[in-house]
Enzyme design. Structure first.
Site, PDB file in Angstrom:
ATOM      1  CD  GLU A 298      15.527 -32.833  -9.206  1.00  0.00           C
ATOM      2  OE1 GLU A 298      14.480 -32.172  -9.388  1.00  0.00           O
ATOM      3  OE2 GLU A 298      16.167 -32.814  -8.149  1.00  0.00           O
ATOM      4  CG  ASP A 302      12.525 -31.498 -11.642  1.00  0.00           C
ATOM      5  OD1 ASP A 302      12.219 -31.149 -10.483  1.00  0.00           O
ATOM      6  OD2 ASP A 302      13.692 -31.551 -12.049  1.00  0.00           O
ATOM      7  CB  SER A 513      13.802 -30.975  -6.164  1.00  0.00           C
ATOM      8  OG  SER A 513      15.171 -30.898  -6.431  1.00  0.00           O
ATOM      9  CB  ILE A 556       6.196 -16.042   4.578  1.00  0.00           C
ATOM     10  CG1 ILE A 556       5.268 -16.745   3.582  1.00  0.00           C
ATOM     11  CG2 ILE A 556       6.621 -17.023   5.667  1.00  0.00           C
ATOM     12  CD1 ILE A 556       5.921 -17.901   2.854  1.00  0.00           C
TER      13      ILE A 556
END
Length: 597
Positions: A298, A302, A513, A556
């Site tokens: 993570e 990020d 994420s 979309i």
């Protein structure tokens, strides 16, 4: 006259009271759970000498004033748009009344807890004490137990109900850790790895396809998305950010989710050589320290995506120290609190804040007690009032909450009735943040794993009404009846970033994420452009996005986010509850952002 000066007279008036004997006061239940959240099982009584760090939330009587400021300065049509508050003004409007401070201090003193044994938040709206379980049980007229989470092998110390002297109920909103069984986690736990790891490299395929903004995109961007792809996809190829105009971007990490500097350099060398040798500033909260050569997926996701896209914008990585799981057969941990309040207090007490913050963490909303969720949301709103754009990941389980198979997800309510309900994610459900999901492929379609839904705690804000009403009419009154709150704030549906794959140093990874720091980078570039033009940062984004920003979005119309045994929400023309308004066209967004006052 300054806001602080106006309110100073109010706070100067204190009430004189006679110290009550709180130990003899009758207790009344303050908070109680209908049922312990699914997955948690009660084990043995908590050890009497286990130390709890109790956080006591005091009422914020002036928050309605602060909230009005938030709406006014974030509304592009309001004369005060962009007139962001100072730290002092914000903290003043979050402070409790003097008589509340006095009453709580007296209660704590009756248990021989004095000023040197406690700590206070910058606004004095949180009081933190460290007490053994035995004393906490006496003060709260309750019994703590060890609860285990069966699927993950985690254990915590909690209670399902606690009480306070009735005279204190108006002075204390809640106390935690008591009834909160949340599993606040990094969403890298749910990232979608590619079938096989692939070596990270700059796209070399000379072929092109047409991107969502009508511009040419490298063919390889349909398999491996690196910063150059994101800039191509969202029409930001030619924009260069400044290193000296005061604009900053930050990523917030929690627990032990470190960002590794060596991995960042490897990433830069592969996909953005100009950034090689540059670094971020590490800021530790609650005792967190930077440990070289330690990483988490993570933390790397990020930092690499957000900072790789915005270089040379100064970058910050905040890490809030967390707590290890509680194991009945191991050493008792020192702290079992969630990190929201610690992180928020640190940020709100800072003199200077980054204009954009990316946070890829969350948990099912229903596992967070509503009073706690509302208080955390208020703090996030206060950051918006100070000019910060906060971007949260929506989660990776569609409209469900766990499990890789949407058809078998356990989506049962915790109200004691075990009803099947969609599971929105918190803090993404807070109306003061911009939540981000994901799309895939070119042309873009909604990613099936992207979180979304309607909050059960927060009412739908005015900025969402027109767009959501149109979609609900299209959805029909009987579709998913009783599975979600039609009047709730819609989460994870403001903006979406298209990422089929992105990368940490050497591995292909996808999930919200990855999309969250990517969108945060787009927002940071917009803030950079406004600051270069002598204007304020965008701050709280949503009112602008829903009033005019949506005009610069790539719609979309395909895809859905299944979960809880359903197909979830389907994309449609215009705004919908799985792709929102679509994905951003940076050039168009920049024009709209610079047109704001």
């Amino acid at each position: 006259m300054k806001l602080v000066s106006l309110l100073g007279l109010y706070f100067a008036a204190s009430l004189v009271s006679v110290t009550p004997s709180y130990k003899r006061c009758k207790h009344k239940v303050k908070e109680s759970l209908e049922a312990v959240p699914h997955g948690w099982v009660k084990h043995a009584p908590a050890p009497p000498d286990h130390v709890l760090e109790l956080k006591i939330a005091l009422p914020q009587p002036h928050f309605p004033i602060l909230e009005q400021h938030i709406w006014d300065i974030s509304d592009p049509n309001h004369v005060r748009y962009g007139a962001q508050l100072s730290k002092e003004e914000t903290l003043t409007l979050m402070a409790p009344h003097h008589d509340t401070l006095h009453a709580v201090d007296e209660w704590l003193a009756s248990y021989v807890i004095s000023e040197e044994h406690l700590s206070r938040s910058s606004a004095q709206d949180w009081v933190t004490i460290r007490v053994p379980v035995s004393l906490a049980e006496e003060m709260l007229d309750t019994k703590y137990y060890i609860y285990g989470y069966t699927e993950m092998g985690e254990s915590i110390v909690r209670t399902s109900s606690y009480s306070l002297p009735e005279i204190l109920h108006k002075h204390i909103e809640f106390i935690q850790p008591t009834t909160m069984f949340a599993r606040f986690k990094a969403l890298e736990i749910t990232t979608h790895l590619s079938v096989e790891a692939r070596t990270l490299s700059v796209p070399t395929d000379s072929g092109t396809i047409t991107g969502p903004a009508g511009n040419p995109i490298d063919n390889s961007c349909n398999t491996t998305v690196v910063p150059s792809c994101i800039r191509q996809l969202y029409n930001a190829v030619d924009y260069n950010t400044s290193a000296t105009n005061g604009n900053n971007i930050a990523v917030s990490g929690f627990f032990t989710n470190y960002a590794n500097v060596k991995d960042l350099q490897d990433y830069y060398a592969a996909v953005n050589p100009a950034a090689y040798g540059s670094n971020f500033t590490f800021l530790g909260i609650n005792g967190a320290v930077d440990i070289p050569n330690v990483m988490s997926i993570e933390g790397n996701i990020d930092s690499q995506i957000a900072f790789g896209l915005t270089y040379p914008t100064p970058a910050y990585y905040y890490l809030t120290n967390g707590t290890p799981p509680f194991h009945p057969d191991a050493a008792v941990p020192e702290n079992t609190n969630e990190p929201y309040a610690l992180w928020l207090d640190y940020m709100l007490s800072a003199d200077i804040l980054p204009q954009t913050i990316s946070v890829s963490y969350g948990e099912p909303e229903e596992t967070v007690p509503e009073p706690y969720a509302r208080r955390v949301c208020a703090g996030l709103g206060a950051l918006g009032a100070r000019g910060v754009s906060i971007v949260f990941a929506s989660g990776d389980f569609g409209v469900g909450n766990s499990g890789s198979d949407p058809a078998t997800q356990k989506c049962l309510s915790n109200d004691g009735h075990n009803k099947t309900r969609f599971m929105p994610s918190f803090p993404a459900s807070c109306p003061y943040v911009t939540a981000v999901g994901g799309a895939r492929h070119i042309p873009e379609v909604a990613s099936s794993f992207s979180g979304g839904g309607f909050s059960n705690y927060f009412d739908r804000p005015l900025y969402q009404y027109n767009a959501v009403d149109k979609y609900l009419e299209l959805l029909g009154n009987n579709t998913y009846e009783d599975l979600f709150s039609r009047g709730g704030r819609v989460i994870a549906l403001n903006l979406w970033i298209s990422l089929k794959l992105t990368c940490r140093s050497l591995t292909g990874i996808g999930g919200t994420s990855t999309s969250t720091p990517a969108f945060a980078a787009i927002v940071s570039m917009l803030n950079d452009a406004r600051i270069n033009a002598g204007k304020s940062s965008l701050g709280f984004l949503n009112p602008w996005l829903y009033s005019t920003g949506f005009k610069a979005m790539n719609d979309i119309t395909e895809g859905n986010n299944p979960g809880c045994g359903t197909q979830g929400f389907h994309a449609a023309e215009g705004w919908d509850a799985v792709t929102g308004f679509g994905t951003p066209d940076f050039k168009k967004l920049k024009e709209l952002a610079l047109a704001l006052s």
